[in-house]
Scaffold this motif. Structure first.
Motif: not given
Length: 54
Positions: A24, A32-35, A38-40, A53
């Motif tokens: 993360r 890349e803002n992954v919260e 969210d999908q990867v 991401p």
């Protein structure tokens, strides 16, 4: 290509995995803002699996 191990995670009995903190943080460092929610994307690149991401 720079390669380093960021850590490990365990696959659960339902085939789930956690996105570990080091990954993360690496996404965040790359902008890349992954919260949560969210999908990867899991891609096969050559002989490796890459997580990005979506």
């Amino acid at each position: 290509m720079d390669e380093r191990i960021l850590g490990t995670t365990k696959v659960t009995d339902r085939w789930r995995m956690s996105l570990i903190k080091a990954v993360r943080e690496e996404f965040d460092a790359q902008g890349e803002n992954v919260e949560v929610g969210d999908q990867v994307v899991f891609k096969k690149v050559g002989e490796k699996i890459v997580i990005e991401p979506a």
